[in-house]
Each structure stands twice: as C-alpha cells, then as structure tokens.
Design a protein around this motif. Sequence first.
Motif, PDB file in Angstrom:
ATOM      1  N   GLU A 126       0.942  -1.154   0.048  1.00  0.00           N
ATOM      2  CA  GLU A 126       0.061  -0.071   0.103  1.00  0.00           C
ATOM      3  C   GLU A 126       0.978   1.338   0.064  1.00  0.00           C
ATOM      4  N   ARG A 128       0.375   5.084   1.136  1.00  0.00           N
ATOM      5  CA  ARG A 128      -0.840   6.011   1.592  1.00  0.00           C
ATOM      6  C   ARG A 128      -0.443   7.369   1.793  1.00  0.00           C
ATOM      7  N   THR A 129      -1.182   8.050   0.888  1.00  0.00           N
ATOM      8  CA  THR A 129      -1.025   9.386   0.821  1.00  0.00           C
ATOM      9  C   THR A 129      -2.060  10.414   1.711  1.00  0.00           C
ATOM     10  N   ARG A 132      -5.463   9.713   0.102  1.00  0.00           N
ATOM     11  CA  ARG A 132      -5.945   8.302  -0.555  1.00  0.00           C
ATOM     12  C   ARG A 132      -5.067   7.297  -0.150  1.00  0.00           C
ATOM     13  N   VAL A 133      -5.397   6.041  -0.223  1.00  0.00           N
ATOM     14  CA  VAL A 133      -4.759   4.913   0.091  1.00  0.00           C
ATOM     15  C   VAL A 133      -4.618   4.080  -1.278  1.00  0.00           C
ATOM     16  N   THR A 135      -3.670   0.642  -3.226  1.00  0.00           N
ATOM     17  CA  THR A 135      -3.262  -0.881  -3.166  1.00  0.00           C
ATOM     18  C   THR A 135      -2.733  -1.187  -4.462  1.00  0.00           C
TER      19      THR A 135
END
Length: 866
Positions: A126, A128-129, A132-133, A135
Amino acid sequence: MKKGPESGTWPLAGVPSKLAESNPDNSRSGGASAKEKAVLSSPGEAENAQLKPSRETPRKKLCGYLNKLGIKGPIKTWKSRWFIYDENKCHLLYYRTAQDVNPLGSIDLSSASFDCKVENGEGVFEIRTPSRVFTLKAISKQAMMYWLQQLQVRRWEFCNAASRFPVGSSQLVNEPLADRTNVVDSEAFMPPVKTPTEVVGLKAASLPAPQTSTALQNISLKHPWTEIQNTVYNICVAKQLRGNNGNIFNFSEFQEHPESLDEEQEAEVEAGCAVKEEIPEDGRLESRMNWVRKAKWMNSGFLGLAEELSRERSSMDKVSVLQQQILTLTEEVKSQKELVKLLHKALEAAQQEKRVSSMYLTAAEDKDRLELVRHKVRQIADLTSRLEALEKEKKELEQMLALRDSHIQELKEHVQHLMEKNHAKQEVIMALTEQMARELSDPLQEANTITAETLYKQQEEIEHLKDDIDAYKTQNQFLNSEIHQVTRLWTSAAENEKALLMKCACLQARNCQMESKYLTVLRKLQETVPGLPSSDAELVRNLIQEALQWDVKEGAEEGLNLNPVSEYDEYGFMTVPDYEVEDWKLLAKIQALEIKSNNLRSQEVVEKPLRDRWNGVGELSPSAELKGLIRSGIPVEHRQRVWRWIVSRHCSRLPDHYQRLLRQSKSTEHPACRQIELDLPRTLTNNKYFSSPTSQLIPKLRRVLLAFSWHNPAIGYCQGLNRLAAVALLVLEDEESAFWCLVHIVENLMPADYYSDTLITSQVDQRVFKDFLAEKLPRLTAHFEQHQIDVSLITFNWFLVAFVDSLVSDILLRVWDAFLYEGTKVIFRYALAIFKYNEEEILRIHDNVEIYQYLRFFTRMIMDGR
C-alpha cells in the motif's frame, strides 16, 4: 508554455526511443550524451556541468507493470497499469498500457508512506497519501520488495534534495545518482534487491501487458476522455507506420540494427526523454512529432519483437511471436470497442439529460417548469415502484430456489438412505446365500441337516397350502361373478328409476297443466257468465273454493314429488303472490301451478344442459358465446360471479372510496335523506328480506343509497334507485359491490339525465318505444289509439327500474342478466316481447278502463321465461 508529465506530453510513458534517428548530430563520437547537451544548453548550469564526468552511467528508469486495486461500489477488481516514476515531481504516474500518451493519474510520493502486510497476500503493498490509499500488487514478492526499496530511496532523495536546493534549481534534476545516493549508502538500509528485469524496467515495456479476465475490466471508466485520447493517438501512429513502411510488420530498420540496446544506449534514450521534456512548445514542433512517432513505434511492442526475431533465427519462433502480437492487438481492439459502447451509452444519457434541461430552461412560465419537475418525480416514483417489485420478485425467486435446493437435498438424502438400505439388504441376501451354500455342501453336520421326516412334513404342508390357494381362487371367481350380476341389476334398476322419475315428472307436469286449465275455465266461467242461475253460480263458487283449498304440495303425500313449489325462491321473492282480492287468489293458484309445470318440464330438458355449459366456462372474457349463455339465463350458483365481473369491467373501483362516502354521510346529512327513509319500507314488499322492518338488508340499502347520493350530487336520489339497489344487494350480497353496480347502471348503462329532476331522457325513451311499437305491432298500436290508451303510463316504470316489481323473479333476473351485459336495448326488446306475448288478449278487450286494469297486472301472468 511547458507541459509536465501529467498534462499529456509524455510521448511513450517514459519508454526509450531511437534518438539517434531523430537527432543525427547526437552520436557517440561526439563525446557527450544528449542528457549532457540538455544540461549544457542552459548557461546558468555551466558550473554544475563541469563537475560531472564526460561519460557517466545514468540511472535506470523506474517503471514496470503493477496491478492496481480498483473499487467501484461493492465490486473490487485488479486492473493492470503501467507505472513510471517522475523524478522531477516525485510522482508515480500510471497508464493503462506502456504505449499510452496521457496518464490516467498520479500518486504523490513526497509525503506518502509505504506498507506491506502479510494478510493482504503475496506481492500486495500500500501507498498511503494524505488524501487516499493506493493498493498495488506486484507479480512476486521480490518485485514488491524491489518497488518498495526503490520508491523509498527516491522519495528520500527527493525530500533531501528539496531541502538542500531552492525550488526550480536544475541541480536536483541533473545531479547523477552516484552523487545523490552517497548519504543513502551510508545509512543502514536493507540490502539492495536484485532487479526483476522481466517485470521492471524499460525492457518490460516491449512485453505484452498482463491480461485480465475480461478486456473491459482493464479499462478505466473514471477517465473516459484520457482513454479516447490514447486510443486515437495509437490509431494515428499505426496509420503513419503503415504509410511510411508499407506494412506494419516491416522489420528492415531492425535488420540494420539487430543488436539490442545496451545499458549505455538506454541511458542516452533516457537522457533524450529529459531533453524532450525541456523543449518548449513553440520550438521545433516537427522534430518533436517525429521523435514522438519514432518513440511510439519503438514502444508499441515491435522493438521487443525485432529483438526476439533477431535472436531467434528459426521460422517457428517468428510465427509464435507474431501470433502473440496478433492476440495482443485483438484484445486491445476488443477492449477499445467495449469502451466505445460504454461511452455511447454515457453520451445518450447525457443527451437525454441535456434535452430535459433544455426543456426546463426554455419553459416560459414557472408552472411549466413545475410540471416538468412533477413529471420527473412521477417517473422516479414509477421506476422506484418497479425496482421494488423486481426486488420483491427476486426475493421470492430466491426463496423458491432455496426451497427447491432444500427439497433436492432431501431427495438426495432419501436416495442415499434407500441406497444404504438396498446395500444392507444385498449384504443380508449374500450372507443367507453363503449360509445356505454351506449347509448344502456339508450334510454331515447334525445342526444343519434336515431329516427326511421334516422334509416330508414341509412338503405335505406346502401341498395343503396349494389346495387352499386353489379353493380361494375359485371362491374369488364366484364372488366376482356375483358382484358383476349385482352391478348389472343395480344399473338396470337405476335406469328404470330414472325413467320412472322422468315419467312421473311428465305426469306431474301434465297434471299441473290440467289443474291450471280447470281453474282457468272456472275463472272464465265466473267472469264471462254473470247471469247464471243461483244454483249454478253456487256450484261454481263451491268448485272454486275447493280448488283454492288444494295444497300445491299434496303430491308428496301420494307419491314422489320432484320439484315442489316453495313459497319463496332463492332470492326471497314470493313464488305464489298473495293477492287480497278474492278473484285474484284464484289467479295466484293458477300461476303457482304453471310455475310448477314449467319447472318440471325444463328441469331435464333446459336447466341441466345449461348448467353443464356454465360449469365448463372458466375465466370470463367478452365473446359471442358468453353473450348467448347470458341471454339463456345465468344459473343461481354463477350469477353473483358474472355480475361482479360485468361491473368490474366498466367501473374501476377506487380503494376506500365507499368507506369515505359513508363517513361523509355520517358527518353531514344529505338533503335526500328524508326521501330515502320514506322509500325504504316501500322497497320490494313481495320479498321476505325487505318486507320486515327488522331485516338486515334494510340498513345496507340505506347506506348504499346515501353513499350514492354523495357520490353523484347531480342526481342525489331519485325514486326508483331504491329498487335497483335492492336487486343488486339480493344477488351480490356485499353492499360495496351493490353500490358499484348501481353506479354502473346509472352512469354507464342509462343515458345522461335519466334520473334527473325533469326525467327528460326517460320521456324521450317513451317516445322512441311508441315508434317501435307502431312499427313492430301496428294492430295493437291502432287498438290503443282507438281507445285512447297512453302506453307510457304503464311502460314508464318498466324503463325507470328495469322491470322490477313488474315481472316474476325468474324472468326479472334473466332480464337483468342481459341488461347488465348489453345495456338499455334489452329493455326495449323485452317490452316489445311482452306486448307481443299478450297481443291477442289485449285486442279482445274493447273498454279503455278494462284495458288499463289488464295492463296493470298482465306482466305477472307470464310464467314461462323461455
């Protein structure tokens, strides 16, 4: 204006192209790479350029295919995407394929964190920002670790460089990897992961994109415009290649350079990509397009194809590579076609919405706009109701499926149980067979040996049993013969009994006819011969008194009475009228005998076949056959169902309408309430259900009339409506059904203003009936005119209440059967038939007073409905 990677100027998503062709001056003999020329082209960067070696190994591009998790509602799918790292902005751009020009999106890595969990699966990690995440899934664990390590290193480099150099400095962009990673190497990072060349790097771009289960699954529905731009660009480049080379599979250029690009050439190509990003739009546009074409052609998969063709010399390898390329292009065309279909549907929906919006904006008044909005709301409500109905149907089907599955499971269990039982029986049989075989094979054992005496006894017992079986068979045959004879005798007796019953019915009918004729002669004798001597007059009176004392049911004492005349029929009407005048009592006796005679004659000849035909009628639907059956008369057991069907065809019953009218009649007194109360005791006095003030139908009739007076305020209440509603109550039994039957008669069958205060339409019908009477029965019309008889005084009530209180109940209900189905023409036809039936009797009367008296009751003398 300079465009970055996100604005659509990446020609081949970061894949290298042949810069040697697009820029001939940039050769290896020049001693400087394209990247160095791009650096030295800026005068403000000369100092930095002097610190670099003339020949350095540039860093490899970080790119490759990954699967990205796409979430749309409850559906989660993995979509294959081409990812490339943008070092200028520290963004990870992703495309659908490596040949696309415009990216579908980007991931900002400057403030992102990376995570890989074991429970997610192999190769899943993942990013992660803050917003948003993402995948992602690599092809293997090694590829996942390589991506995580490279992204982590490059994010750290970008953040470290951004803190050392001001924004806009070219040193961050042009500093080689060896100079910028010295700090990284000094830190305690995990050992470098070996690069998986088959899925990461520029060589992976020449390989076909990983295929998904369906071609449509890999299309991005969130970026339709980007998909269209990439598709159009790919088609245009393919056309240019076919125009330049004559054939899209021309490998002449690859034959000149069969060797694959080495690492140094890849570095030069990457430097060329950096140079391309620095070229302004207003510069050499032609050379830029040429470079894009060349790069696209190199990246479209033919570079990898040429390398494989040059490496594999056998023709079979070439054919397999070409077939693989054809399959790839076919899947691409299929996915693009499906994308076009989706976009067409979206365009149609947008056009429909545009038309509705245009209608809303062009509406002149707010009222028109409001009507458009209401129309939309109605459509939404309709669609919602349909959706609920479909969901309900779906649930029902699911329940049915579950029930069937459970039933199938039960059957399977039952079959399994039977198989187990069968298997157990087979085992028992096998065990017994083996035991018997052992016993037969070992006669020396005393326990298993049957002595001769025992065998003899058993054989003797078997013989006795066979004799008993033969005796029982003989006895059974004898009893069967006796039963057959008895059955024949019983059938013969039943046939004789039926014949005797028919004969008895005929004799009773003839007896009733003779009695009726005898009483008619006595009545005529009393009426036509007033000047009889006193002794003869006394004899006639005694005979009449004796005839009146006969009981119409006395046949039951002497023998079998098939169809006695009861006092009331099925609907409560009196079969024998109770006349107060002494002379009319004799007439009532005659009518009762005629009714009994007609019933006896028509029981087997008419009624039974008609009932059989009605029993064969299933679902009712308008037809000529149904009309003929209704005209023949509806049996009592079918009349209520047929009347309900006729009323429901012409009146749409509003839910709760009748109850609302009743509540209104309770809260507010109607002006016609007093007249209704006066007419209730005078309704159908010859019917036992209305003759008593305490009858249960009186309150129902009151509610029906009050509800109709509020339902139709223009009429309110008219004398005669009480008798119409009473007949409907007797047949339909339910008061709400009787109310709608009354509505059907007044508002659908009868003309307008038929029951108004002036009764204009009723008077018009009387004029029409006189014209019909003059046309069909001219002698009777002349007789009425000669004696100044106004027929409308008699017929007006017939038309107003459809012969209620004018005909006997059996004929009245037959008239109503046809009247409800066909309309008012039935009343005209029956009125003409009644006058035709009694025409000769009326013509023999030559006194106007006697004619009026005869016309008052002559309809009740018609007993035979046929």
